[in-house]
Design an enzyme around this catalytic site. Structure first.
Site, PDB file in Angstrom:
ATOM      1  N   ASP A 149      37.488  25.920 -81.583  1.00  0.00           N
ATOM      2  CA  ASP A 149      37.455  24.468 -81.797  1.00  0.00           C
ATOM      3  C   ASP A 149      38.821  23.826 -81.529  1.00  0.00           C
ATOM      4  O   ASP A 149      39.792  24.518 -81.194  1.00  0.00           O
ATOM      5  CB  ASP A 149      36.993  24.230 -83.253  1.00  0.00           C
ATOM      6  CG  ASP A 149      36.145  22.978 -83.401  1.00  0.00           C
ATOM      7  OD1 ASP A 149      36.242  22.077 -82.540  1.00  0.00           O
ATOM      8  OD2 ASP A 149      35.401  22.884 -84.396  1.00  0.00           O
ATOM      9  N   GLU A 182      36.145  21.730 -77.120  1.00  0.00           N
ATOM     10  CA  GLU A 182      37.251  20.773 -77.069  1.00  0.00           C
ATOM     11  C   GLU A 182      36.719  19.349 -77.001  1.00  0.00           C
ATOM     12  O   GLU A 182      37.502  18.405 -76.942  1.00  0.00           O
ATOM     13  CB  GLU A 182      38.151  21.168 -75.893  1.00  0.00           C
ATOM     14  CG  GLU A 182      39.362  20.336 -75.628  1.00  0.00           C
ATOM     15  CD  GLU A 182      39.051  19.155 -74.730  1.00  0.00           C
ATOM     16  OE1 GLU A 182      39.978  18.342 -74.521  1.00  0.00           O
ATOM     17  OE2 GLU A 182      37.911  19.009 -74.222  1.00  0.00           O
ATOM     18  N   TRP A 183      35.387  19.194 -76.989  1.00  0.00           N
ATOM     19  CA  TRP A 183      34.663  17.916 -77.071  1.00  0.00           C
ATOM     20  C   TRP A 183      34.776  17.043 -75.818  1.00  0.00           C
ATOM     21  O   TRP A 183      34.374  15.878 -75.830  1.00  0.00           O
ATOM     22  CB  TRP A 183      35.094  17.099 -78.298  1.00  0.00           C
ATOM     23  CG  TRP A 183      35.295  17.908 -79.533  1.00  0.00           C
ATOM     24  CD1 TRP A 183      34.450  18.855 -80.026  1.00  0.00           C
ATOM     25  CD2 TRP A 183      36.419  17.862 -80.433  1.00  0.00           C
ATOM     26  NE1 TRP A 183      34.964  19.392 -81.183  1.00  0.00           N
ATOM     27  CE2 TRP A 183      36.164  18.801 -81.451  1.00  0.00           C
ATOM     28  CE3 TRP A 183      37.586  17.107 -80.464  1.00  0.00           C
ATOM     29  CZ2 TRP A 183      37.066  19.012 -82.501  1.00  0.00           C
ATOM     30  CZ3 TRP A 183      38.485  17.316 -81.514  1.00  0.00           C
ATOM     31  CH2 TRP A 183      38.226  18.265 -82.506  1.00  0.00           C
ATOM     32  N   GLY A 184      35.402  17.541 -74.765  1.00  0.00           N
ATOM     33  CA  GLY A 184      35.427  16.787 -73.512  1.00  0.00           C
ATOM     34  C   GLY A 184      36.649  15.916 -73.290  1.00  0.00           C
ATOM     35  O   GLY A 184      36.805  15.338 -72.208  1.00  0.00           O
ATOM     36  N   ASP A 204      30.320  15.729 -81.573  1.00  0.00           N
ATOM     37  CA  ASP A 204      29.224  16.461 -82.227  1.00  0.00           C
ATOM     38  C   ASP A 204      27.877  15.732 -82.164  1.00  0.00           C
ATOM     39  O   ASP A 204      27.797  14.507 -82.313  1.00  0.00           O
ATOM     40  CB  ASP A 204      29.563  16.702 -83.698  1.00  0.00           C
ATOM     41  CG  ASP A 204      30.672  17.723 -83.857  1.00  0.00           C
ATOM     42  OD1 ASP A 204      31.205  18.193 -82.834  1.00  0.00           O
ATOM     43  OD2 ASP A 204      31.005  18.043 -85.011  1.00  0.00           O
TER      44      ASP A 204
HETATM   45  C1  GLA Z   1      33.717  20.513 -84.973  1.00  0.00           C
HETATM   46  C2  GLA Z   1      32.753  21.129 -83.946  1.00  0.00           C
HETATM   47  C3  GLA Z   1      31.424  21.401 -84.643  1.00  0.00           C
HETATM   48  C4  GLA Z   1      31.625  22.342 -85.814  1.00  0.00           C
HETATM   49  C5  GLA Z   1      32.658  21.754 -86.784  1.00  0.00           C
HETATM   50  C6  GLA Z   1      33.072  22.745 -87.863  1.00  0.00           C
HETATM   51  O1  GLA Z   1      33.311  19.252 -85.366  1.00  0.00           O
HETATM   52  O2  GLA Z   1      32.586  20.280 -82.856  1.00  0.00           O
HETATM   53  O3  GLA Z   1      30.486  21.940 -83.729  1.00  0.00           O
HETATM   54  O4  GLA Z   1      32.059  23.588 -85.328  1.00  0.00           O
HETATM   55  O5  GLA Z   1      33.849  21.359 -86.097  1.00  0.00           O
HETATM   56  O6  GLA Z   1      34.042  22.249 -88.712  1.00  0.00           O
END
Ligand code: GLA
Length: 404
Positions: A149, A182-184, A204
């Site tokens: 993450d 890394e969410w992009g 998310d």
């Molecule tokens: C981030 C990730 C999620 C999850 C949470 C856990 O938000 O994007 O998928 O793993 O952390 O804390």
């Protein structure tokens, strides 16, 4: 002594530099499994993992391809006096190695979670400064999958941080699927192909069809919001390196129609299929969706080409995905809150996909088709297809050439 130490260092440096890579031959088709986060968040323990492993086998999910059982955030205890990470002793009294052994004994693979920063998103110890130690620990435990993450990383460079962990995993020697989370933000699709086996493309997900949920200073994204961000990224995905539009929310509160649409579209995207529901309490409707082998086959197709949105209008979208052997998957997605009467004249869908080089050639090739959710509905492309797609639902077909 000094000389031989520096020689050893040079050799290590050279071997890391020359040979370090991500593990090859992993995720040649998108990975499939289950993860704790979407349903259980921090409420996890070894009983849940053991029961889930049992359920994955008994319910037919393992046979359908879901082999990774992944623990997300909140498993960690403290680092020991030498800096090695330990598991929370209350949640996991038998320890991670025993748990991994149990998961393996059920014929499954074992996954774990960490973070490139000082802390994980739930404020447990992150891997920053401990990458090689953590990689060795995971290999020793028998870990097969690492989701990594991006919280608490303000002064870190994404590509550098993920390369460091990639190399640490490789040097530890046990093949581990490396899932970049890394969410992009830094457009990982541009750099992550040689670093990880998949990369998250967005923030998310939440169990909502088309309404994002506002949490004050951050938002979780609906299934449709995430879908809308994937189409332009298709050229970056392929065998061993996938766009990851986040884990599935099937069975977590949307309607059956919405769950079916979500699952189908993730398959059209060649997305990793990581379940996030409670397998110890699962409805027949949910099980039916996530074990539909014909729909899963679209996701797992060996050509490994992400689907494309060919046409959209009035809340209805027409998606195609080229498949191995000249087949196509064809999905109609109805985003409206009422049913959509669709009339598909195949001549309107003649095109060549520049990415794969595949042509639908409906003017030259006749395809037989099967509706993959309602198997009794079959036909061929010689005549117009008429179908009513319920609200927030899909119709999906596999087209197979029958003659030239
Ligand atoms: C981030 C990730 C999620 C999850 C949470 C856990 O938000 O994007 O998928 O793993 O952390 O804390």
């Amino acid at each position: 002594m000094k000389k031989s130490a520096s020689l050893l260092f040079c050799l290590l440096f050279i071997s890391v530099g020359v040979f370090a890579q991500k593990f090859p031959d992993i995720a040649k088709t998108p990975q499939m499994g289950w993860n704790t986060w979407n349903k259980f968040a921090g409420n996890i323990n070894e009983k849940l993992i053991r029961e889930t492993a049992d359920r994955m086998v008994q319910s037919g999910l393992a046979d359908a391809g879901y082999v990774y059982l992944n623990i997300d955030d909140c498993w960690q205890g403290k680092r020991d006096s030498l800096g090695f990470i330990t598991a929370d002793k209350n949640k996991f009294p038998s320890g991670m190695k025993a748990l991994a052994d149990y998961v393996h004994s059920r014929g499954l693979k074992f996954g774990i979670y960490s973070d490139a920063g000082r802390k994980t998103c739930a404020c447990f110890p992150g891997s920053s400064g401990h990458e090689f130690q953590d990689a060795i620990t995971y290999a020793h435990w028998g870990v097969d999958y690492l989701k990594y993450d991006w919280c608490y990383t303000s002064d870190l460079n994404p590509r550098g941080s993920y390369l460091l962990m990639r190399d640490a995993l490789y040097m530890a020697g046990r093949p581990i699927l490396f899932s970049i989370c890394e969410w992009g933000g830094s457009e990982p699709w541009l750099w992550a192909g040689k670093v990880g086996h998949s990369w998250r493309t967005t923030g998310d997900i939440c169990a909502s069809f088309d309404k994002d949920i506002d949490h004050g200073n951050w938002k979780t994204l609906s299934v449709m919001s995430i879908l809308d961000k994937q189409d332009t990224l298709r050229k970056y995905a392929g065998p061993g390196h996938w766009n990851d539009p986040d884990m599935l929310e099937v069975g977590n509160g949307m309607s059956v129609n919405e769950d079916r649409a979500h699952f189908t579209m993730w398959c059209m995207l060649a997305a990793p299929l990581i379940l996030g529901n409670d397998l110890t309490n699962i409805s027949d409707a949910t099980l039916k969706i996530i074990t539909n082998k014909d729909v899963i086959a679209i996701d797992q197709d060996t050509l490994g080409v992400q689907g494309l949105k060919y046409k959209a209008g009035d809340g209805v979208e027409y998606w195609f995905k080229p498949l191995a052997g000249g087949d196509w998957a064809f999905a109609i997605l109805n985003r409206n809150s009422g049913p959509a009467e669709c009339r598909v004249d195949w001549r309107d869908f003649i095109f060549t996909d520049n990415l794969s080089g595949c042509s639908t050639a409906f003017d030259k090739i006749v395809y037989r088709y099967d509706n993959l959710w309602y198997k009794q509905v079959s036909g061929n492309t010689k005549s117009v297809l008429k179908v009513t797609v319920p609200a927030h639902d899909v119709a999906v077909y596999r087209l197979t050439p029958v003659s030239d």
